[in-house]
Structures are given as structure tokens and as C-alpha cells.
Design an enzyme around this catalytic site. Structure first.
Site, PDB file in Angstrom:
ATOM      1  N   ASP A 157       0.839  -1.197   0.000  1.00 43.25           N
ATOM      2  CA  ASP A 157       0.000   0.000   0.000  1.00 43.25           C
ATOM      3  C   ASP A 157       0.879   1.254   0.000  1.00 43.25           C
ATOM      4  O   ASP A 157       2.056   1.195   0.367  1.00 43.25           O
ATOM      5  CB  ASP A 157      -0.881  -0.035   1.269  1.00 43.25           C
ATOM      6  CG  ASP A 157      -2.129   0.820   1.140  1.00 43.25           C
ATOM      7  OD1 ASP A 157      -2.257   1.550   0.143  1.00 43.25           O
ATOM      8  OD2 ASP A 157      -2.969   0.760   2.058  1.00 43.25           O
ATOM      9  N   GLU A 208      -8.493   0.246   3.554  1.00 40.03           N
ATOM     10  CA  GLU A 208      -7.050  -0.007   3.699  1.00 40.03           C
ATOM     11  C   GLU A 208      -6.735  -0.484   5.115  1.00 40.03           C
ATOM     12  O   GLU A 208      -5.933  -1.394   5.310  1.00 40.03           O
ATOM     13  CB  GLU A 208      -6.265   1.278   3.408  1.00 40.03           C
ATOM     14  CG  GLU A 208      -6.288   1.663   1.939  1.00 40.03           C
ATOM     15  CD  GLU A 208      -5.681   3.022   1.654  1.00 40.03           C
ATOM     16  OE1 GLU A 208      -5.289   3.247   0.514  1.00 40.03           O
ATOM     17  OE2 GLU A 208      -5.613   3.868   2.564  1.00 40.03           O
TER      18      GLU A 208
END
Ligand code: A5P
Length: 227
Positions: free
Chosen positions: A85, A107
Site C-alpha cells: 500500500d 485499507e
């Protein structure tokens, strides 16, 4: 032709794919750096790599479809081997501010489930203490004004995020308040206080979650492991 910053994003994104192994369940991050990771991952899948990914945004889901990365969801899997990420700000302890692209809730769900989290970023995102980047906080639309006033008492001026002149709506149907605290010396404490406010869904503070940062600079790539 890519500019210097875009080239760095490409390099760190592609480097992260070296950590992917056959059979892995992947957390697929969001943002312009993650785009390059997705593209490279698609190339490896085309060459025979067998992985499944859980996207952290509808945008990343679109890239997965475009590049041929097979997707799964939490009806099929309950763990993630590796999440890759981006981040908006990274401190010396590898704590992060995320959510600049509005995908912080998904996320955080994905990264907190992952056995290993790799963050890809360029050197401009590093700082000694978090707070230079305004902290994104996802809030429920109902009573948002009251939630914002309560958050403001913690030392910031919340700004309701807009996109193309309209209030920005997250993938979860919520609003985002961008909160400039200037400096966040105790991120854990601030995160805990924010989470106690009714109406707050999640904060963009990602604490004690990162295992490795792949950092790009004009000198090349640096791999920083959590202490
Ligand atoms: C998405 O909500 C964010 O957390 C991104 O991961 C973050 O904004 C990094 O994006 P860039 O790679 O585009 O800087």
C-alpha cells in the site's frame, strides 16, 4: 516520459512485487504508487503467478480487472499474507498517515489483517513527527457538523473534503474531514480520542502496522524494516 517523482513511484511499486510469492492472498493498496505495483503484479500473473487479491478501493478493483489480477473477498478468505500500500506521511517509527485518496477504512481493514505490510512511497513522505499532512478522518454523514465540532476541540480545523465542487463520498458512503493538527506528537493517544467520538468511522493514523517501507529517492531505493 515519466517525471522524476512518477519514476520513483514506479520503481518502488515494482520492487514491492518482488516480495509476492505464489499462492499468496494479497491486500491491494490504493493510490498512484499502488498503481505501478498493480501493473507489475498483472505482468507476473500473466506469466503464471497464482495469487488472489482484495482491493482496498473501487479504483484498485478497476486496475485489478484491467491488469488481470484475480480478486477475492472476505466471504472466501479470513487472512491476508501480504498487503502492499502507499502512504501520505511516514514517521521514523513507520507509523503512517493515510487516506489522501479516501480509501482509509478499507485499507485499514485489509492492512490490519495482513501478516506483512509493505508501504511504498517516495522520500518526500518521510517526516520526524506526523502532522504535516492533514489527517483524513472518515465520518458518518448524519450529524457530521456535530462530529466535526467535537473533533475541532482536539486542536484542528476540520475541512469537509470536496471533489469537483461536490462533497466527496467514500467507497463506504461516508464523508471525509481533513484535519490539520500541525503536529501529532502522540498519534496513539489522538487516534484513541478520535475513535471515542460518535460519528467517527476511522482515522487515517495507521500505527504499529507497517513491517517494511520501500522508499524511493534520487539515490535509489531504500528498504527500511520496522524495529
Ligand atoms: C489512499 O486513501 C491513500 O491512503 C493512499 O495510499 C495514499 O494517499 C498514497 O497515495 P499516493 O501513492 O497517490 O501518494
Amino acid at each position: 516520459m515519466l517525471n522524476e517523482q512518477e519514476l520513483m513511484k514506479k520503481q518502488v511499486g515494482e520492487r514491492a512485487v518482488d516480495f509476492v510469492e505464489d499462492g499468496m492472498i494479497l491486500g491491494l493498496g490504493s493510490g498512484s504508487t499502488a498503481y505501478w505495483m498493480m501493473k507489475k503484479l498483472g505482468e507476473r500473473v500473466t506469466k503464471g503467478l497464482s495469487v488472489m487479491g482484495i482491493p482496498t478501493s473501487t479504483r484498485t478493483e478497476g486496475w485489478a480487472k484491467e491488469f488481470g489480477v484475480p480478486l477475492t473477498d472476505f466471504t472466501q478468505v479470513d487472512k491476508i499474507d501480504l498487503a502492499i500500500d502507499g502512504a501520505n506521511e511516514i514517521d521514523e517509527n513507520l507509523n503512517l498517515t493515510k487516506g489522501g485518496g479516501g480509501s482509509l477504512v478499507r485499507e485499514k481493514i485489509v492492512n490490519s489483517l495482513a501478516e506483512k505490510v509493505i508501504i511504498i512511497a517516495d522520500k518526500s513522505k518521510m517526516s520526524t513527527t506526523l502532522g504535516h499532512y492533514p489527517l483524513p478522518i472518515e465520518v458518518v454523514p448524519f450529524g457530521m457538523e456535530i462530529t466535526a465540532n467535537t473533533i475541532a476541540k482536539l486542536g484542528c480545523t476540520p475541512v469537509l473534503r470536496k471533489k469537483n465542487g461536490e462533497t466527496y463520498i467514500s467507497d463506504n458512503g461516508n464523508y471525509i474531514l481533513d484535519c490539520h493538527f500541525k503536529s501529532i506528537p502522540n498519534a496513539q493517544k489522538l487516534h484513541e480520542k478520535l475513535k471515542l467520538i460518535v460519528g467517527v468511522v476511522e482515522t487515517g493514523l495507521f500505527l504499529n502496522m507497517t513491517d517494511v517501507v520501500i522508499l524511493g529517492s534520487d539515490l535509489g531505493l531504500e528498504i527500511i524494516e520496522a524495529k
